[in-house]
Design a protein around this motif. Sequence first.
Motif, PDB file in Angstrom:
ATOM      1  N   LEU A  35       0.815  -1.208   0.000  1.00  0.00           N
ATOM      2  CA  LEU A  35       0.000   0.000   0.000  1.00  0.00           C
ATOM      3  C   LEU A  35       0.852   1.263   0.000  1.00  0.00           C
ATOM      4  O   LEU A  35       0.548   2.231  -0.708  1.00  0.00           O
ATOM      5  CB  LEU A  35      -0.931  -0.010   1.217  1.00  0.00           C
ATOM      6  N   ALA A  36       1.933   1.278   0.783  1.00  0.00           N
ATOM      7  CA  ALA A  36       2.787   2.462   0.834  1.00  0.00           C
ATOM      8  C   ALA A  36       3.355   2.794  -0.546  1.00  0.00           C
ATOM      9  O   ALA A  36       3.478   3.962  -0.910  1.00  0.00           O
ATOM     10  CB  ALA A  36       3.917   2.258   1.847  1.00  0.00           C
ATOM     11  N   GLU A  37       3.699   1.763  -1.334  1.00  0.00           N
ATOM     12  CA  GLU A  37       4.226   2.005  -2.675  1.00  0.00           C
ATOM     13  C   GLU A  37       3.137   2.530  -3.609  1.00  0.00           C
ATOM     14  O   GLU A  37       3.409   3.356  -4.487  1.00  0.00           O
ATOM     15  CB  GLU A  37       4.829   0.720  -3.248  1.00  0.00           C
ATOM     16  N   LEU A  38       1.907   2.050  -3.434  1.00  0.00           N
ATOM     17  CA  LEU A  38       0.806   2.563  -4.242  1.00  0.00           C
ATOM     18  C   LEU A  38       0.551   4.035  -3.932  1.00  0.00           C
ATOM     19  O   LEU A  38       0.319   4.848  -4.840  1.00  0.00           O
ATOM     20  CB  LEU A  38      -0.460   1.746  -3.981  1.00  0.00           C
ATOM     21  N   VAL A  39       0.594   4.391  -2.652  1.00  0.00           N
ATOM     22  CA  VAL A  39       0.402   5.789  -2.260  1.00  0.00           C
ATOM     23  C   VAL A  39       1.524   6.638  -2.847  1.00  0.00           C
ATOM     24  O   VAL A  39       1.297   7.728  -3.379  1.00  0.00           O
ATOM     25  CB  VAL A  39       0.372   5.918  -0.720  1.00  0.00           C
ATOM     26  N   GLU A  40       2.752   6.124  -2.770  1.00  0.00           N
ATOM     27  CA  GLU A  40       3.887   6.871  -3.311  1.00  0.00           C
ATOM     28  C   GLU A  40       3.738   7.105  -4.805  1.00  0.00           C
ATOM     29  O   GLU A  40       3.966   8.213  -5.303  1.00  0.00           O
ATOM     30  CB  GLU A  40       5.178   6.109  -3.033  1.00  0.00           C
ATOM     31  N   ARG A  41       3.330   6.076  -5.547  1.00  0.00           N
ATOM     32  CA  ARG A  41       3.168   6.246  -6.992  1.00  0.00           C
ATOM     33  C   ARG A  41       2.028   7.214  -7.304  1.00  0.00           C
ATOM     34  O   ARG A  41       2.133   8.040  -8.217  1.00  0.00           O
ATOM     35  CB  ARG A  41       2.908   4.900  -7.671  1.00  0.00           C
ATOM     36  N   ALA A  42       0.935   7.117  -6.539  1.00  0.00           N
ATOM     37  CA  ALA A  42      -0.186   8.020  -6.768  1.00  0.00           C
ATOM     38  C   ALA A  42       0.246   9.472  -6.611  1.00  0.00           C
ATOM     39  O   ALA A  42      -0.138  10.338  -7.401  1.00  0.00           O
ATOM     40  CB  ALA A  42      -1.330   7.686  -5.814  1.00  0.00           C
ATOM     41  N   LEU A  43       1.075   9.736  -5.594  1.00  0.00           N
ATOM     42  CA  LEU A  43       1.543  11.101  -5.360  1.00  0.00           C
ATOM     43  C   LEU A  43       2.565  11.528  -6.394  1.00  0.00           C
ATOM     44  O   LEU A  43       2.492  12.621  -6.942  1.00  0.00           O
ATOM     45  CB  LEU A  43       2.148  11.202  -3.958  1.00  0.00           C
ATOM     46  N   THR A  44       3.532  10.654  -6.673  1.00  0.00           N
ATOM     47  CA  THR A  44       4.620  11.020  -7.579  1.00  0.00           C
ATOM     48  C   THR A  44       4.128  11.265  -8.991  1.00  0.00           C
ATOM     49  O   THR A  44       4.595  12.175  -9.677  1.00  0.00           O
ATOM     50  CB  THR A  44       5.688   9.915  -7.595  1.00  0.00           C
ATOM     51  N   ASN A  45       3.175  10.461  -9.442  1.00  0.00           N
ATOM     52  CA  ASN A  45       2.706  10.550 -10.831  1.00  0.00           C
ATOM     53  C   ASN A  45       1.359  11.238 -10.972  1.00  0.00           C
ATOM     54  O   ASN A  45       0.793  11.254 -12.061  1.00  0.00           O
ATOM     55  CB  ASN A  45       2.609   9.147 -11.433  1.00  0.00           C
ATOM     56  N   SER A  46       0.847  11.817  -9.882  1.00  0.00           N
ATOM     57  CA  SER A  46      -0.494  12.391  -9.911  1.00  0.00           C
ATOM     58  C   SER A  46      -1.465  11.386 -10.534  1.00  0.00           C
ATOM     59  O   SER A  46      -2.233  11.703 -11.444  1.00  0.00           O
ATOM     60  CB  SER A  46      -0.518  13.708 -10.705  1.00  0.00           C
ATOM     61  N   ASP A  47      -1.407  10.163 -10.044  1.00  0.00           N
ATOM     62  CA  ASP A  47      -2.148   9.056 -10.639  1.00  0.00           C
ATOM     63  C   ASP A  47      -3.563   8.989 -10.071  1.00  0.00           C
ATOM     64  O   ASP A  47      -3.795   8.455  -8.988  1.00  0.00           O
ATOM     65  CB  ASP A  47      -1.409   7.741 -10.372  1.00  0.00           C
ATOM     66  N   ASN A  48      -4.504   9.537 -10.805  1.00  0.00           N
ATOM     67  CA  ASN A  48      -5.888   9.570 -10.343  1.00  0.00           C
ATOM     68  C   ASN A  48      -6.515   8.184 -10.291  1.00  0.00           C
ATOM     69  O   ASN A  48      -7.433   7.943  -9.494  1.00  0.00           O
ATOM     70  CB  ASN A  48      -6.729  10.477 -11.253  1.00  0.00           C
ATOM     71  N   ASP A  49      -6.045   7.270 -11.129  1.00  0.00           N
ATOM     72  CA  ASP A  49      -6.607   5.915 -11.117  1.00  0.00           C
ATOM     73  C   ASP A  49      -6.310   5.228  -9.784  1.00  0.00           C
ATOM     74  O   ASP A  49      -7.196   4.640  -9.163  1.00  0.00           O
ATOM     75  CB  ASP A  49      -6.015   5.090 -12.272  1.00  0.00           C
ATOM     76  N   ILE A  50      -5.046   5.304  -9.357  1.00  0.00           N
ATOM     77  CA  ILE A  50      -4.689   4.691  -8.080  1.00  0.00           C
ATOM     78  C   ILE A  50      -5.379   5.415  -6.932  1.00  0.00           C
ATOM     79  O   ILE A  50      -5.874   4.778  -5.992  1.00  0.00           O
ATOM     80  CB  ILE A  50      -3.164   4.695  -7.886  1.00  0.00           C
ATOM     81  N   ALA A  51      -5.426   6.742  -6.999  1.00  0.00           N
ATOM     82  CA  ALA A  51      -6.086   7.501  -5.933  1.00  0.00           C
ATOM     83  C   ALA A  51      -7.547   7.084  -5.793  1.00  0.00           C
ATOM     84  O   ALA A  51      -8.058   6.910  -4.670  1.00  0.00           O
ATOM     85  CB  ALA A  51      -5.982   8.999  -6.219  1.00  0.00           C
ATOM     86  N   GLU A  52      -8.226   6.896  -6.914  1.00  0.00           N
ATOM     87  CA  GLU A  52      -9.623   6.478  -6.869  1.00  0.00           C
ATOM     88  C   GLU A  52      -9.758   5.076  -6.283  1.00  0.00           C
ATOM     89  O   GLU A  52     -10.630   4.804  -5.454  1.00  0.00           O
ATOM     90  CB  GLU A  52     -10.208   6.510  -8.287  1.00  0.00           C
ATOM     91  N   ALA A  53      -8.860   4.177  -6.694  1.00  0.00           N
ATOM     92  CA  ALA A  53      -8.907   2.816  -6.159  1.00  0.00           C
ATOM     93  C   ALA A  53      -8.639   2.809  -4.655  1.00  0.00           C
ATOM     94  O   ALA A  53      -9.306   2.095  -3.892  1.00  0.00           O
ATOM     95  CB  ALA A  53      -7.877   1.941  -6.880  1.00  0.00           C
TER      96      ALA A  53
END
Length: 237
Positions: A64-82
């Motif tokens: 989960l921590a890596e998913l949060v990091e990628r969401a922040l680093t890449n402004s990844d709305n898909d991961i943020a929504e998930a």
Amino acid sequence: MIDEGRLDDSDHGPAARSADPAGDAARKFADLLGERGVRVDGPVEEGRAPASARRIAAVSSAPLAELVERALTNSDNDIAEALARQTALADGQPASFDGAGRAVTARLEKLGLPTGGLRDRGRQWSRPLRPRLRRPAGTPPGARVGRARPRVAPRPDRAAGGGVQRDAAGERYQEADGRGLVRAKTGTLTGVNTLAGTVVAADGRLLAFAFMADGTSDPEGAQRALDRLAVGVAAVR
């Protein structure tokens, strides 16, 4: 889904998307099984293994921590929504926009953060909330924040921008006085530009900040103005 359902070689930003990302993933998985001698019968989207089936392999997502990091680093709305919908499920809420909103708000309250005035898109955010959201990210693992202990807190230096990481805004502060000092995350909606993060001030203090420009008609100009504000904080003594 496969590659976030993207139909090109991009890894962030706007892109043409699959109309059936879950189905595409199921069919691709079936093809890979077939290449390895495993027969798949019937519509793959509806396939179910019998109760007597023996598991031969399993795949898990990134932590989960890596998913949060990628969401922040890449402004990844898909991961943020998930992540928001998974938060809803964990709180016994429906995996919907409303369920996610209620669950996230409840989690913020458990952290002792002010949620008064917290609203949906197009409405006001709680002003005291924005800079205080940065505190859990800068708290050592296991430490308590407010009334709760955060289970996942991405490192403050992993926030996008600031010449440390990239986000949808590209390379930020590369030629500015804030290079290497400002670590911030952008947020953009129609007519709204925000920037929140941390900065090492000229006197060595680590400061948290949050800026919002509302009713903007020039998003690039608004973002440049927010960048100048962040650089100004870096000059504080």
